[in-house]
Design a protein around this motif. Structure first.
Motif, PDB file in Angstrom:
ATOM      1  N   SER A  49       0.825  -1.199   0.000  1.00  0.00           N
ATOM      2  CA  SER A  49       0.000   0.000   0.000  1.00  0.00           C
ATOM      3  C   SER A  49       0.866   1.257   0.000  1.00  0.00           C
ATOM      4  N   ILE A  50       1.907   1.228   0.848  1.00  0.00           N
ATOM      5  CA  ILE A  50       2.823   2.377   0.898  1.00  0.00           C
ATOM      6  C   ILE A  50       3.535   2.542  -0.438  1.00  0.00           C
ATOM      7  N   GLN A  51       3.892   1.400  -1.051  1.00  0.00           N
ATOM      8  CA  GLN A  51       4.561   1.454  -2.346  1.00  0.00           C
ATOM      9  C   GLN A  51       3.666   2.080  -3.398  1.00  0.00           C
ATOM     10  N   ASP A  52       2.366   1.708  -3.388  1.00  0.00           N
ATOM     11  CA  ASP A  52       1.420   2.301  -4.329  1.00  0.00           C
ATOM     12  C   ASP A  52       1.263   3.804  -4.091  1.00  0.00           C
ATOM     13  N   GLU A  53       1.195   4.174  -2.809  1.00  0.00           N
ATOM     14  CA  GLU A  53       1.080   5.594  -2.487  1.00  0.00           C
ATOM     15  C   GLU A  53       2.306   6.360  -2.967  1.00  0.00           C
ATOM     16  N   LEU A 211       6.676  10.586   2.238  1.00  0.00           N
ATOM     17  CA  LEU A 211       6.531   9.271   1.607  1.00  0.00           C
ATOM     18  C   LEU A 211       6.485   8.195   2.674  1.00  0.00           C
ATOM     19  N   GLY A 212       5.548   8.280   3.572  1.00  0.00           N
ATOM     20  CA  GLY A 212       5.461   7.292   4.640  1.00  0.00           C
ATOM     21  C   GLY A 212       6.534   7.526   5.696  1.00  0.00           C
ATOM     22  N   LYS A 258      19.409  -3.397  -1.428  1.00  0.00           N
ATOM     23  CA  LYS A 258      20.068  -3.358  -0.128  1.00  0.00           C
ATOM     24  C   LYS A 258      21.202  -2.351  -0.200  1.00  0.00           C
ATOM     25  N   TYR A 259      21.123  -1.337   0.635  1.00  0.00           N
ATOM     26  CA  TYR A 259      22.130  -0.274   0.619  1.00  0.00           C
ATOM     27  C   TYR A 259      22.498   0.087   2.058  1.00  0.00           C
ATOM     28  N   ASP A 260      23.776   0.138   2.307  1.00  0.00           N
ATOM     29  CA  ASP A 260      24.280   0.460   3.652  1.00  0.00           C
ATOM     30  C   ASP A 260      23.771  -0.545   4.679  1.00  0.00           C
ATOM     31  N   GLY A 261      23.624  -1.805   4.228  1.00  0.00           N
ATOM     32  CA  GLY A 261      23.215  -2.865   5.149  1.00  0.00           C
ATOM     33  C   GLY A 261      21.735  -2.902   5.437  1.00  0.00           C
ATOM     34  N   GLU A 262      20.922  -2.082   4.749  1.00  0.00           N
ATOM     35  CA  GLU A 262      19.490  -2.040   5.010  1.00  0.00           C
ATOM     36  C   GLU A 262      18.715  -2.245   3.711  1.00  0.00           C
ATOM     37  N   TRP A 263      17.612  -3.011   3.797  1.00  0.00           N
ATOM     38  CA  TRP A 263      16.734  -3.198   2.647  1.00  0.00           C
ATOM     39  C   TRP A 263      15.772  -2.029   2.558  1.00  0.00           C
ATOM     40  N   ARG A 264      15.491  -1.657   1.300  1.00  0.00           N
ATOM     41  CA  ARG A 264      14.552  -0.555   1.099  1.00  0.00           C
ATOM     42  C   ARG A 264      13.865  -0.699  -0.261  1.00  0.00           C
ATOM     43  N   ASP A 265      12.649  -0.123  -0.376  1.00  0.00           N
ATOM     44  CA  ASP A 265      11.899  -0.137  -1.619  1.00  0.00           C
ATOM     45  C   ASP A 265      12.151   1.162  -2.374  1.00  0.00           C
ATOM     46  N   VAL A 266      12.441   1.027  -3.685  1.00  0.00           N
ATOM     47  CA  VAL A 266      12.766   2.191  -4.518  1.00  0.00           C
ATOM     48  C   VAL A 266      11.841   2.217  -5.722  1.00  0.00           C
ATOM     49  N   SER A 267      11.244   3.366  -6.006  1.00  0.00           N
ATOM     50  CA  SER A 267      10.438   3.577  -7.210  1.00  0.00           C
ATOM     51  C   SER A 267      11.124   4.627  -8.070  1.00  0.00           C
ATOM     52  N   VAL A 268      11.110   4.433  -9.426  1.00  0.00           N
ATOM     53  CA  VAL A 268      11.867   5.281 -10.343  1.00  0.00           C
ATOM     54  C   VAL A 268      10.943   5.837 -11.422  1.00  0.00           C
ATOM     55  N   LYS A 269      11.117   7.125 -11.724  1.00  0.00           N
ATOM     56  CA  LYS A 269      10.419   7.773 -12.834  1.00  0.00           C
ATOM     57  C   LYS A 269      11.420   8.667 -13.569  1.00  0.00           C
ATOM     58  N   SER A 270      11.433   8.583 -14.917  1.00  0.00           N
ATOM     59  CA  SER A 270      12.286   9.463 -15.712  1.00  0.00           C
ATOM     60  C   SER A 270      11.608  10.811 -15.895  1.00  0.00           C
ATOM     61  N   VAL A 271      12.419  11.866 -15.859  1.00  0.00           N
ATOM     62  CA  VAL A 271      11.885  13.224 -15.978  1.00  0.00           C
ATOM     63  C   VAL A 271      12.054  13.686 -17.420  1.00  0.00           C
ATOM     64  N   GLY A 272      11.015  13.508 -18.209  1.00  0.00           N
ATOM     65  CA  GLY A 272      10.888  14.051 -19.557  1.00  0.00           C
ATOM     66  C   GLY A 272      12.154  14.097 -20.387  1.00  0.00           C
ATOM     67  N   TYR A 273      12.426  15.265 -20.942  1.00  0.00           N
ATOM     68  CA  TYR A 273      13.475  15.485 -21.923  1.00  0.00           C
ATOM     69  C   TYR A 273      14.877  15.386 -21.327  1.00  0.00           C
ATOM     70  N   THR A 274      15.003  15.649 -20.044  1.00  0.00           N
ATOM     71  CA  THR A 274      16.321  15.809 -19.427  1.00  0.00           C
ATOM     72  C   THR A 274      17.067  14.499 -19.239  1.00  0.00           C
ATOM     73  N   LEU A 278      13.838  10.511 -11.106  1.00  0.00           N
ATOM     74  CA  LEU A 278      13.201  10.876  -9.843  1.00  0.00           C
ATOM     75  C   LEU A 278      12.940   9.587  -9.080  1.00  0.00           C
ATOM     76  N   LEU A 279      13.461   9.476  -7.850  1.00  0.00           N
ATOM     77  CA  LEU A 279      13.372   8.238  -7.087  1.00  0.00           C
ATOM     78  C   LEU A 279      12.746   8.487  -5.726  1.00  0.00           C
ATOM     79  N   SER A 280      11.854   7.562  -5.312  1.00  0.00           N
ATOM     80  CA  SER A 280      11.324   7.575  -3.951  1.00  0.00           C
ATOM     81  C   SER A 280      11.921   6.377  -3.213  1.00  0.00           C
ATOM     82  N   VAL A 281      12.291   6.591  -1.969  1.00  0.00           N
ATOM     83  CA  VAL A 281      12.941   5.552  -1.158  1.00  0.00           C
ATOM     84  C   VAL A 281      12.147   5.376   0.126  1.00  0.00           C
ATOM     85  N   THR A 282      11.793   4.108   0.407  1.00  0.00           N
ATOM     86  CA  THR A 282      11.118   3.786   1.665  1.00  0.00           C
ATOM     87  C   THR A 282      11.893   2.666   2.353  1.00  0.00           C
TER      88      THR A 282
END
Length: 596
Positions: A49-53, A211-212, A258-274, A278-282
């Motif tokens: 649910s948090i990932q969807d949000e 983001l939660g 897994k980064y710095d010894g901790e698991w986390r969920d990452v969502s990625v979106k490309s920003v148009g022309y550039t 854009l990444l969200s980390v939970t």
């Protein structure tokens, strides 16, 4: 609290002790309550649910950023296709159109500039010029823009370093560049359109995004360079790290890493022309329970605890925050330049000790600033004194050459007149090393100078000096009029047809002393007047005294203050008028004050 408590009691009442006692109890209660709730039920459904949000929030922010950048890109299209492409820069200026577009977008735009392919600044708003010594052709973005003319190029955030202006120099910007076609008459050539985007306008879109629990959002460039992060400063100083290199290679979607010894969920979106990402980390540890029953229970529990926390915090704020706020007001006053502010010294031992230290520091800073100002003023006066004591050898050589010629032609009376004028000229120039002399001596000095120059130019000009008796004993600055008269002769009359006239008038109005120097010479344009006041040295110094008009103005302000100085009014073929304003001070009284 008083300032005379025993050392033992001060230690008991220290801020460290109070924070430990009060917040330890509060933290233990919070941890206990949250721990009971967290261990009752764990659900992966909440993570999804948090990932969807997060995906929804990320998509919304991505659209906002994309819309923002497209607005900037539309601005660049308007500048290019609506202004630059339709203008012939050999006959017209596009500054007004640039200014109009800048004014409509100045909340998000810091600078707009048009550069030639050789790196020259053709137009700019609001910046006036490039930084001295900066060769923009050596910048990486300059070469990339000319190499790939069909693309828009975005830099990473950086401190604006290209332009000089009157605003704060330390502004963070993102630079957009594109190759443009510039028209000069019948020919065209490449140039570069540069737009500095205010970084804070982009930052406002990205910051304060929730983001939660413990989640955050950040942005990277094509090569993993960091564009935005809520902990940007900590990353820059190496206190915090981020997975930017690997993140730059992610495609759009969701990942578990897994980064710095901790698991986390990452969502990625490309920003148009550039091509930015854009990444969200939970973080996994940030996930919490999400069913309705537990939410109601948690709300009830938190409401009860909130009441206790409010009562506790009200007591804590009275004991801790109020003294800190009072100390902060003192520090803000010092920061604003009020170094005589009485620093607050109440509260706990550490706050009182800090207050005393800040007070002592402010006193030392004030003493150092006074020493620096005095030393700087003394140094500047010495520099001007050295400059005014120098007489250009060309002037002396030409004068002696006139004397020799007169003697050889048996014009003894004229030779005696020139020698006498030269002797008086040097006597007043020396003035026992003083920079302040009487108006009478200054007028005598310029009269001797004009006598010599009148002989040299074979009576090509006439002069008239008028001064009332009530101004002769007032204070004047030595070698103030001679550089102005010199400028009138060499640039106003040397190449004019007909006889020249130089008029000098001195009079007093209330507490101000006025000098007017007028000539009927060739005159100057506004640009020439601006250059005359802006040059480090007078351009006629190879034939004159070597003391420029700008130096005269600076010396007046240095000795008498910023309210005084000179102004120039001139038009081509209409002559030039220079006005000098000084304070009306009696010379004898001024010398008496200096001796005291």
């Amino acid at each position: 609290m008083g300032n005379d408590l025993p050392a033992g009691q001060e230690k008991k009442n220290s801020i460290r002790s109070m924070i430990f006692i009060y917040f330890t109890v509060s933290a233990l209660a919070i941890i206990l309550l949250i721990g009971i709730v967290l261990y009752m039920q764990m659900s992966r459904q909440l993570a999804l649910s948090i990932q969807d949000e997060n995906q929804a929030v990320l998509g919304q922010i991505n659209r906002s950023v994309d819309s923002y950048l497209r607005t900037i890109m539309k601005l660049s299209d308007s500048l290019y296709y609506g202004v630059i492409k339709n203008a012939d820069l050999s006959e017209e200026s596009v500054n007004s159109q640039f200014t109009l577009l800048y004014d409509n977008n100045k909340d998000s735009i810091a600078n707009i500039a048009l550069l030639s392919k050789e790196g020259y600044l053709l137009e700019s708003v609001p910046a006036a010029r490039l930084k001295t010594g900066l060769d923009v052709t050596e910048e990486e973005w300059f070469g990339n823009t000319l190499a790939r003319t069909d693309n828009l190029h975005f830099t990473t955030p950086h401190v604006q370093y290209i332009f000089d202006n009157n605003e704060n120099q330390y502004k963070w910007v993102i630079t957009l560049t594109r190759a443009v076609e510039i028209t000069y008459g019948t020919s065209t050539e490449q140039g570069i359109l540069l737009i500095d985007i205010r970084y804070n306008s982009l930052q406002q879109i990205l910051e304060n995004i929730t983001l939660g629990n413990q989640g955050y959002l950040y942005m990277v460039g094509n090569n993993g360079e960091l564009i935005y992060h809520p902990k940007m400063q900590l990353i820059a100083t190496g206190q915090v790290t981020e997975n930017t290199i690997i993140a730059a290679g992610y495609r759009d979607g969701s990942y578990r890493e897994k980064y710095d010894g901790e698991w986390r969920d990452v969502s990625v979106k490309s920003v148009g022309y550039t091509g930015w990402k854009l990444l969200s980390v939970t973080p996994e540890k940030g996930l919490s329970l999400n069913n309705l029953k537990m939410r109601l229970f948690l709300i009830f529990l938190l409401a009860a605890f909130l009441l206790v926390l409010i009562l506790t915090n009200s007591f804590i704020s009275t004991r801790i925050t109020i003294p800190i706020q009072k100390l902060e007001k003192s520090v803000n006053a010092i920061e604003a330049g009020e170094l005589d502010t009485k620093v607050y010294m109440g509260g706990s031992y550490e706050i009182r000790h800090l207050g005393r230290s800040i007070g002592d520091m402010a006193k030392r800073i004030k003493a150092l600033m006074e020493d620096i100002v005095a030393e700087h003023e003394h140094k500047r006066k010495n520099e001007f004194d050295i400059l005014q004591s120098q007489i250009n050898p060309h002037f002396l050589y030409n004068t002696l050459d006139i004397i020799v010629w007169m003697i050889e032609n048996e014009q003894k009376q004229e030779a005696v007149k020139v020698v006498t004028a030269l002797a008086r000229f040097f006597r007043i120039s020396l003035s026992k090393g003083r920079s302040i002399i009487t108006v009478k001596d200054e007028l005598e000095h310029v009269r001797n100078y004009l006598t010599i120059q009148q002989m040299r130019f074979k009576n090509k000009f006439v002069y008239n000096i008028e001064a009332s008796e009530d101004v002769l004993d007032l204070v004047s600055l030595k070698l103030m009029l001679q550089p102005l008269v010199e400028n009138a002769i060499y640039h106003g009359m040397e190449f004019m047809d007909g006889d020249g006239e130089i008029c000098i008038e001195v009079y007093r109005e209330a507490e101000k002393l006025w000098f007017h120097i007028r000539d009927n010479g060739l005159g100057m344009t506004e640009e020439q007047v601006a250059r005359l006041l802006g040059e480090e040295r007078h351009i006629s110094s190879r034939r004159g005294s070597g003391i420029g008009v700008k130096n005269v103005n600076e010396r007046i302000k240095l000795y008498f203050g910023e309210d005084y100085g000179l102004s120039i009014e001139s038009e081509p073929d209409e002559g030039t008028a220079v006005t000098i304003c000084l304070p009306a001070q009696v010379y004898a009284e001024t010398m008496k004050k200096e001796q005291e």
